[in-house]
Scaffold this motif. Structure first.
Motif, mmCIF file in Angstrom:
data_model
loop_
_atom_site.group_PDB
_atom_site.id
_atom_site.type_symbol
_atom_site.label_atom_id
_atom_site.label_comp_id
_atom_site.label_asym_id
_atom_site.label_seq_id
_atom_site.Cartn_x
_atom_site.Cartn_y
_atom_site.Cartn_z
ATOM 1 N N ASP A 162 2.221 9.714 -10.997
ATOM 2 C CA ASP A 162 1.490 8.730 -10.199
ATOM 3 C C ASP A 162 1.135 9.305 -8.832
ATOM 4 N N ILE B 296 -2.722 10.038 -7.428
ATOM 5 C CA ILE B 296 -3.211 9.492 -6.161
ATOM 6 C C ILE B 296 -3.699 10.618 -5.251
ATOM 7 N N GLU C 26 -11.986 1.422 -5.280
ATOM 8 C CA GLU C 26 -10.707 0.792 -4.986
ATOM 9 C C GLU C 26 -10.828 -0.373 -4.010
ATOM 10 N N GLY D 63 -6.866 0.072 -8.997
ATOM 11 C CA GLY D 63 -6.056 1.042 -8.285
ATOM 12 C C GLY D 63 -6.593 2.457 -8.420
#
Length: 367
Positions: free
Chosen positions: A205, A209, A223, A229
């Protein structure tokens, strides 16, 4: 148009039926006659030899596991490559005498006649494919974690221990305080595996990102929408590749498979379910975002009002249709924000005020 057809007929056309170890090929000359057919190994050396033997040829293959890297490699060698959509070539997969040899021949003949009949598929770059695989590997770890949790729940339930319903990230921590020590020793291997899976998912994750922030800055436009997300935004950008690839932004719904199928004939035009074509994981991400928008924590927006109006009947069928409709309009909205580089407005054209009931139809302006 006629000039393009003449160009196709003035060069060799090769149908390539891909396999894991060996490929079957069929080469047609300028007159459409079979020049050569045979097999070659699934290696870059064999593919390079074929392209050198028929320089500048039109090579057609079906989309599959090996088609991304093979198509990119052959294009680097100077060949024109067409990747066919295997769902659309019914003349191939429904042939009464289907074989690898006949598949290669049919691919070559259809490509020589009209490549548009193959509904060509566009593969992304190698870097984009690697970034997509990172997200898909995360999804496989999430599915594995769910499988381990379900097996633990079933095992403990059979022993008379009912576990509370914590989040999947905390399950391995909560389970330790709810069972006696002898049972804990039995399930210890599964708990350790669950802990490792949660750790790896958390690391992925963070990588996703960071990847979205550093290499794909356009995800910031997507976003802006609550419920979308970094993972959903990045996967959407990687699958679409170019926001200008569609003549109309509404076409992205059909690309993802969120538009109804159609079987119209004469005056008969029944209402059918969605086609479910395209990438299933992208469709699942958009549906999850739509469920958040329509859920109890979704902030007020025109998109939410539209979905709630569709689900006003209260039946399970109406709610499902509302979620799919919101997911489809969400895809269009994402592409619009990305294409126009514009700020998200919860109530477009109303200066932040909520839409009145007669104004719900104006939501179509963004879809």
């Amino acid at each position: 148009m006629r000039e393009q057809q003449n160009n196709r007929h003035d060069r060799t056309t090769i149908g390539l039926d891909l396999g894991d170890r060996r490929h079957r090929f069929c080469a047609l000359d300028k007159e459409g006659q079979v020049m050569e057919e045979g097999t070659l190994g699934n290696t870059r050396e064999c593919l390079s030899e074929l392209s050198c033997r028929y320089g500048g040829a039109l090579i057609v293959m079906e989309a599959g596991c090996h088609s991304p890297w093979i198509s990119r490699y052959l294009e680097q060698l100077g060949c024109e490559v067409v990747v066919s959509n295997p769902r659309k070539t019914r003349a191939i997969y429904q042939h009464e005498r289907k074989s690898d040899r006949r598949d290669a021949l049919m691919l070559a003949r259809i490509a020589r006649m009209e490549p548009a009949l193959l509904y060509p598929v566009r593969h992304g770059s190698e870097q984009a494919q690697q970034d997509l695989l990172r997200i898909k590997l995360r999804d496989s770890l999430v599915r594995a974690r769910v499988g381990v949790i379900n097996s633990l729940r079933f095992t403990l339930k059979s022993l008379g221990y009912i576990i509370a319903n914590p989040s999947t990230e905390r399950f391995h921590k909560v389970i330790e305080g709810q069972i006696p020590e002898p049972v804990g020793r039995v399930i210890a291997p599964s708990v350790r595996a669950l802990e490792e899976l949660s750790l790896q998912i958390k690391l992925l994750d963070r990588e996703i990102i960071a990847l979205a922030r550093s290499k794909y800055a356009d995800t910031a436009w997507l976003e802006q929408i609550p419920g979308v997300g970094p993972l959903t935004a990045l996967y959407f950008v990687l699958k679409i590749q170019d926001p200008a690839r569609f003549d109309r932004v509404r076409d992205v719904g059909a690309f993802i498979g969120l538009c109804p199928r159609r079987n119209q004939s004469g005056e008969n035009d029944p209402q059918l379910r969605i086609s479910k074509r395209g990438d299933a994981y992208l469709r699942r991400l958009l549906v999850s975002a739509a469920q958040y928008i329509l859920g109890p924590f979704g902030p007020p927006s025109a998109l939410r009002q539209y979905g709630l109006a569709l689900a006003a009947g209260g039946t399970p069928r109406a709610k499902k249709r509302a979620v799919v409709a919101v997911a489809r309009k969400l895809a269009v909205l994402l592409l619009t924000l990305w294409k126009n580089k514009s700020a998200y407005q919860a109530f477009p054209g109303h200066n932040g005020e909520k839409l009145r009931t007669p104004d719900l139809e104006r939501l179509r302006c963004i879809a």
